[in-house]
Design a protein around this motif. Structure first.
Motif, PDB file in Angstrom:
ATOM      1  N   GLU A  98       0.827  -1.211   0.000  1.00  0.00           N
ATOM      2  CA  GLU A  98       0.000   0.000   0.000  1.00  0.00           C
ATOM      3  C   GLU A  98       0.862   1.262   0.000  1.00  0.00           C
ATOM      4  O   GLU A  98       0.488   2.279  -0.581  1.00  0.00           O
ATOM      5  CB  GLU A  98      -0.932   0.001   1.226  1.00  0.00           C
ATOM      6  N   ASP A  99       2.007   1.203   0.693  1.00  0.00           N
ATOM      7  CA  ASP A  99       2.871   2.394   0.741  1.00  0.00           C
ATOM      8  C   ASP A  99       3.782   2.484  -0.485  1.00  0.00           C
ATOM      9  O   ASP A  99       4.659   3.333  -0.542  1.00  0.00           O
ATOM     10  CB  ASP A  99       3.716   2.401   2.018  1.00  0.00           C
ATOM     11  N   ARG A 100       3.584   1.591  -1.460  1.00  0.00           N
ATOM     12  CA  ARG A 100       4.291   1.580  -2.740  1.00  0.00           C
ATOM     13  C   ARG A 100       5.789   1.316  -2.608  1.00  0.00           C
ATOM     14  O   ARG A 100       6.550   1.554  -3.528  1.00  0.00           O
ATOM     15  CB  ARG A 100       4.054   2.887  -3.520  1.00  0.00           C
ATOM     16  N   GLU A 101       6.223   0.790  -1.470  1.00  0.00           N
ATOM     17  CA  GLU A 101       7.637   0.428  -1.307  1.00  0.00           C
ATOM     18  C   GLU A 101       7.866  -0.959  -1.894  1.00  0.00           C
ATOM     19  O   GLU A 101       7.132  -1.897  -1.601  1.00  0.00           O
ATOM     20  CB  GLU A 101       8.034   0.447   0.172  1.00  0.00           C
ATOM     21  N   GLY A 103       9.267  -4.468  -2.264  1.00  0.00           N
ATOM     22  CA  GLY A 103       9.816  -5.458  -1.338  1.00  0.00           C
ATOM     23  C   GLY A 103      10.313  -6.694  -2.072  1.00  0.00           C
ATOM     24  O   GLY A 103      10.243  -6.786  -3.304  1.00  0.00           O
ATOM     25  N   ASP A 104      10.792  -7.668  -1.311  1.00  0.00           N
ATOM     26  CA  ASP A 104      11.317  -8.911  -1.893  1.00  0.00           C
ATOM     27  C   ASP A 104      10.237  -9.664  -2.665  1.00  0.00           C
ATOM     28  O   ASP A 104      10.521 -10.302  -3.678  1.00  0.00           O
ATOM     29  CB  ASP A 104      11.892  -9.812  -0.790  1.00  0.00           C
ATOM     30  N   ASP A 105       8.981  -9.599  -2.180  1.00  0.00           N
ATOM     31  CA  ASP A 105       7.879 -10.286  -2.864  1.00  0.00           C
ATOM     32  C   ASP A 105       7.666  -9.735  -4.272  1.00  0.00           C
ATOM     33  O   ASP A 105       7.405 -10.486  -5.212  1.00  0.00           O
ATOM     34  CB  ASP A 105       6.572 -10.143  -2.064  1.00  0.00           C
ATOM     35  N   ASP A 106       7.783  -8.415  -4.400  1.00  0.00           N
ATOM     36  CA  ASP A 106       7.603  -7.790  -5.717  1.00  0.00           C
ATOM     37  C   ASP A 106       8.722  -8.202  -6.677  1.00  0.00           C
ATOM     38  O   ASP A 106       8.479  -8.492  -7.851  1.00  0.00           O
ATOM     39  CB  ASP A 106       7.580  -6.260  -5.567  1.00  0.00           C
ATOM     40  N   ILE A 107       9.957  -8.230  -6.148  1.00  0.00           N
ATOM     41  CA  ILE A 107      11.104  -8.631  -6.983  1.00  0.00           C
ATOM     42  C   ILE A 107      10.947 -10.088  -7.417  1.00  0.00           C
ATOM     43  O   ILE A 107      11.183 -10.435  -8.576  1.00  0.00           O
ATOM     44  CB  ILE A 107      12.429  -8.426  -6.212  1.00  0.00           C
ATOM     45  N   GLU A 108      10.480 -10.922  -6.469  1.00  0.00           N
ATOM     46  CA  GLU A 108      10.249 -12.334  -6.778  1.00  0.00           C
ATOM     47  C   GLU A 108       9.186 -12.482  -7.869  1.00  0.00           C
ATOM     48  O   GLU A 108       9.349 -13.251  -8.819  1.00  0.00           O
ATOM     49  CB  GLU A 108       9.814 -13.050  -5.491  1.00  0.00           C
ATOM     50  N   ARG A 109       8.099 -11.712  -7.763  1.00  0.00           N
ATOM     51  CA  ARG A 109       7.007 -11.814  -8.742  1.00  0.00           C
ATOM     52  C   ARG A 109       7.447 -11.351 -10.133  1.00  0.00           C
ATOM     53  O   ARG A 109       7.080 -11.952 -11.141  1.00  0.00           O
ATOM     54  CB  ARG A 109       5.797 -11.000  -8.277  1.00  0.00           C
ATOM     55  N   VAL A 110       8.259 -10.272 -10.191  1.00  0.00           N
ATOM     56  CA  VAL A 110       8.668  -9.767 -11.506  1.00  0.00           C
ATOM     57  C   VAL A 110       9.668 -10.730 -12.164  1.00  0.00           C
ATOM     58  O   VAL A 110       9.660 -10.915 -13.389  1.00  0.00           O
ATOM     59  CB  VAL A 110       9.233  -8.327 -11.399  1.00  0.00           C
ATOM     60  N   LEU A 111      10.505 -11.396 -11.340  1.00  0.00           N
ATOM     61  CA  LEU A 111      11.425 -12.398 -11.895  1.00  0.00           C
ATOM     62  C   LEU A 111      10.654 -13.604 -12.423  1.00  0.00           C
ATOM     63  O   LEU A 111      10.994 -14.162 -13.470  1.00  0.00           O
ATOM     64  CB  LEU A 111      12.447 -12.836 -10.839  1.00  0.00           C
ATOM     65  N   GLN A 112       9.607 -14.002 -11.684  1.00  0.00           N
ATOM     66  CA  GLN A 112       8.773 -15.114 -12.157  1.00  0.00           C
ATOM     67  C   GLN A 112       8.044 -14.730 -13.448  1.00  0.00           C
ATOM     68  O   GLN A 112       7.878 -15.556 -14.346  1.00  0.00           O
ATOM     69  CB  GLN A 112       7.755 -15.515 -11.078  1.00  0.00           C
ATOM     70  N   ALA A 113       7.648 -13.457 -13.545  1.00  0.00           N
ATOM     71  CA  ALA A 113       6.971 -12.991 -14.771  1.00  0.00           C
ATOM     72  C   ALA A 113       7.918 -13.046 -15.965  1.00  0.00           C
ATOM     73  O   ALA A 113       7.503 -13.355 -17.090  1.00  0.00           O
ATOM     74  CB  ALA A 113       6.464 -11.561 -14.566  1.00  0.00           C
ATOM     75  N   ALA A 114       9.200 -12.764 -15.716  1.00  0.00           N
ATOM     76  CA  ALA A 114      10.188 -12.811 -16.810  1.00  0.00           C
ATOM     77  C   ALA A 114      10.465 -14.242 -17.261  1.00  0.00           C
ATOM     78  O   ALA A 114      10.979 -14.466 -18.357  1.00  0.00           O
ATOM     79  CB  ALA A 114      11.483 -12.141 -16.362  1.00  0.00           C
ATOM     80  N   SER A 142      19.919  -1.670 -10.496  1.00  0.00           N
ATOM     81  CA  SER A 142      20.425  -3.029 -10.274  1.00  0.00           C
ATOM     82  C   SER A 142      19.689  -3.730  -9.137  1.00  0.00           C
ATOM     83  O   SER A 142      19.518  -4.941  -9.161  1.00  0.00           O
ATOM     84  CB  SER A 142      21.925  -2.993  -9.979  1.00  0.00           C
ATOM     85  N   ASP A 143      19.254  -2.967  -8.119  1.00  0.00           N
ATOM     86  CA  ASP A 143      18.505  -3.555  -7.005  1.00  0.00           C
ATOM     87  C   ASP A 143      17.413  -2.579  -6.583  1.00  0.00           C
ATOM     88  O   ASP A 143      17.692  -1.567  -5.932  1.00  0.00           O
ATOM     89  CB  ASP A 143      19.443  -3.848  -5.832  1.00  0.00           C
ATOM     90  N   PRO A 144      16.147  -2.874  -6.940  1.00  0.00           N
ATOM     91  CA  PRO A 144      15.060  -1.928  -6.639  1.00  0.00           C
ATOM     92  C   PRO A 144      14.513  -2.040  -5.213  1.00  0.00           C
ATOM     93  O   PRO A 144      13.594  -1.309  -4.843  1.00  0.00           O
ATOM     94  CB  PRO A 144      13.990  -2.325  -7.658  1.00  0.00           C
ATOM     95  N   SER A 145      15.055  -2.940  -4.412  1.00  0.00           N
ATOM     96  CA  SER A 145      14.525  -3.168  -3.067  1.00  0.00           C
ATOM     97  C   SER A 145      14.525  -1.875  -2.244  1.00  0.00           C
ATOM     98  O   SER A 145      15.534  -1.173  -2.158  1.00  0.00           O
ATOM     99  CB  SER A 145      15.374  -4.232  -2.362  1.00  0.00           C
ATOM    100  N   GLY A 146      13.356  -1.552  -1.666  1.00  0.00           N
ATOM    101  CA  GLY A 146      13.230  -0.368  -0.812  1.00  0.00           C
ATOM    102  C   GLY A 146      12.858   0.897  -1.552  1.00  0.00           C
ATOM    103  O   GLY A 146      12.559   1.923  -0.935  1.00  0.00           O
TER     104      GLY A 146
END
Length: 414
Positions: A98-101, A103-114, A142-146
């Protein structure tokens, strides 16, 4: 990753199977054990006999275990060959927090999408290598985390391989009573150890010249751009020596290792040795110059083929240098000959760790570095030596679980 982890790499080559045990302590790597065994059942980098390959793996693992006094259960295995293919793919997801930050879950999902890419039924994904992430259109991350954003994208290179080759490799390691923690593309592992960040950006060819094959990896723009395998290597040099001196292959290999020189100009006339010729019990004397006259044309041909292959891949004028590694480049005179034939700046990459300061260990050490940096560690690769046989421990792992793990093994890439 915890502060102290054990990573075991397995490099299954044409002439040798090497098991290397690395200890990762607070990000720094120490090589604490090395096991090596003569490779049987491998021809030109491909498995041609399962049982012989399994025995070679067991011998290498037992050698490493004896050196360190631990029992190895999990290994990271290197894979290479002409069946390897690269393709670029794009993944896009909406940031879920919700705060648009991000996280690791988002990075995991985008890698799975690729990873969602149309593949022929006989091919399988081995690695997913992110080139860059994009957050709301902003490139070069290179690292979008955070970071804060709404839309997360990734441009990635999907590394695929033939199912037959992958499953045969898995089968061999399983039959040796080991569990596979992950499969790593050798070119990526060697590049991690051998190349600097600038070399990867500017366009560099990494040529891993082994006994039965030569793997060419071209790095450009910071990532792996192309790869190819030529079915030629140090075995051809040994074969030439065997024919030229009319001696057995086993003797030819020993002569090559002890007296071999890649350039006639660097060879010494006073360096002499005797050879027992086939069909005779009389020894004949030769000089190092005689030997170099046999070796130099074949090594010239190998470098000529590497240059032609780089040109075929479309990088003939885009390459700023060559980095050589693999067991066959240890021979004196190789560097000077390579610089002459490739007409470019050339250097030889050697691991800077005690006990493995030899180009032959580049891939094995590279796997450990690659895993510690990108993949994390699911479980320690080794445990204190117990009296119980390894088979009992290995029997608890179920095969379907392993195949599922292999399909999704790069879920912890960042």
């Amino acid at each position: 990753m915890s502060s102290n982890d054990i990573i075991v790499s397995l490099d299954i080559g044409t002439s040798k199977v090497r098991a290397i045990i690395g200890e990762v302590t607070n990000g720094s790597i120490n090589i604490i054990g090395v096991g090596s065994a003569d490779s049987e059942g491998i021809r030109k980098g491909a498995i041609v006999d399962i049982d012989q390959t399994v025995q070679s793996i067991r011998n290498a693992i037992e050698h490493a275990e004896r050196m360190v006094g631990i029992e190895i259960s999990d290994v990271y295995v290197g894979i290479q060959g002409n069946h390897i293919g690269l393709q670029t793919n794009h993944g896009v997801v909406a940031v879920s927090n919700e705060d648009r930050e991000i996280g690791d879950d988002d990075i995991e999902r985008v890698l799975q999408a690729a990873k969602v890419v149309a593949l022929p039924p006989e091919r399988e994904i081995i690695n997913l290598v992110p080139k860059q992430f994009l957050v709301d259109g902003l490139e070069g991350i290179s690292d979008p985390s955070g970071m804060i954003g709404v839309r997360l994208e990734v441009e990635a290179t999907v590394v695929t391989g033939a199912k037959t080759a992958i499953h045969n490799l898995v089968r061999c390691v399983e039959k040796a009573d080991l569990k596979i923690a992950g499969i790593v593309l050798m070119s990526l592992a060697s590049g991690q150890m051998s190349l600097t960040k600038d070399e990867k950006m500017m366009g560099t060819v990494l040529a891993d010249i082994g006994a039965g094959s030569c793997t060419i990896a071209i790095f450009d723009g910071g990532s792996l751009a192309a790869t190819s395998t030529l079915p030629i290597g140090g075995e051809y040099v040994t074969s030439d020596i065997s024919y030229g001196l009319r001696t057995q292959t086993e003797h030819a290999e020993k002569i090559k290792l002890k007296f071999g020189c890649a350039m006639v100009g660097d060879a010494a006339e006073d360096q002499k040795f005797k050879v027992m010729r086939m069909g005779s019990n009389v020894e004949k004397e030769f000089t190092q110059v005689d030997l170099a006259n046999i070796i130099e044309p074949r090594m010239q041909e190998i470098f000529h083929l590497i240059r032609m292959e780089v040109r075929r891949l479309g990088y003939g004028d885009k390459v700023n240098g060559y980095v050589l590694t693999g067991g066959s480049v240890s021979m004196p005179g190789t560097l000077a000959l390579a610089q002459s034939e490739l007409e470019s700046s050339v250097r030889i990459a050697v691991p800077d760790f005690i006990g493995v300061r030899d180009p032959a260990y580049t891939s094995g050490v590279g796997i450990i570095q690659y895993v510690s940096k990108y993949m994390g560690i699911r479980a320690s690769g080794a445990a204190p030596k117990k009296s119980a046989p390894r088979k009992a421990a290995a029997a608890t792992s179920s095969k379907p679980g392993l195949i599922e793990r292999l399909k999704n093994m790069f879920s912890e890439f960042i």
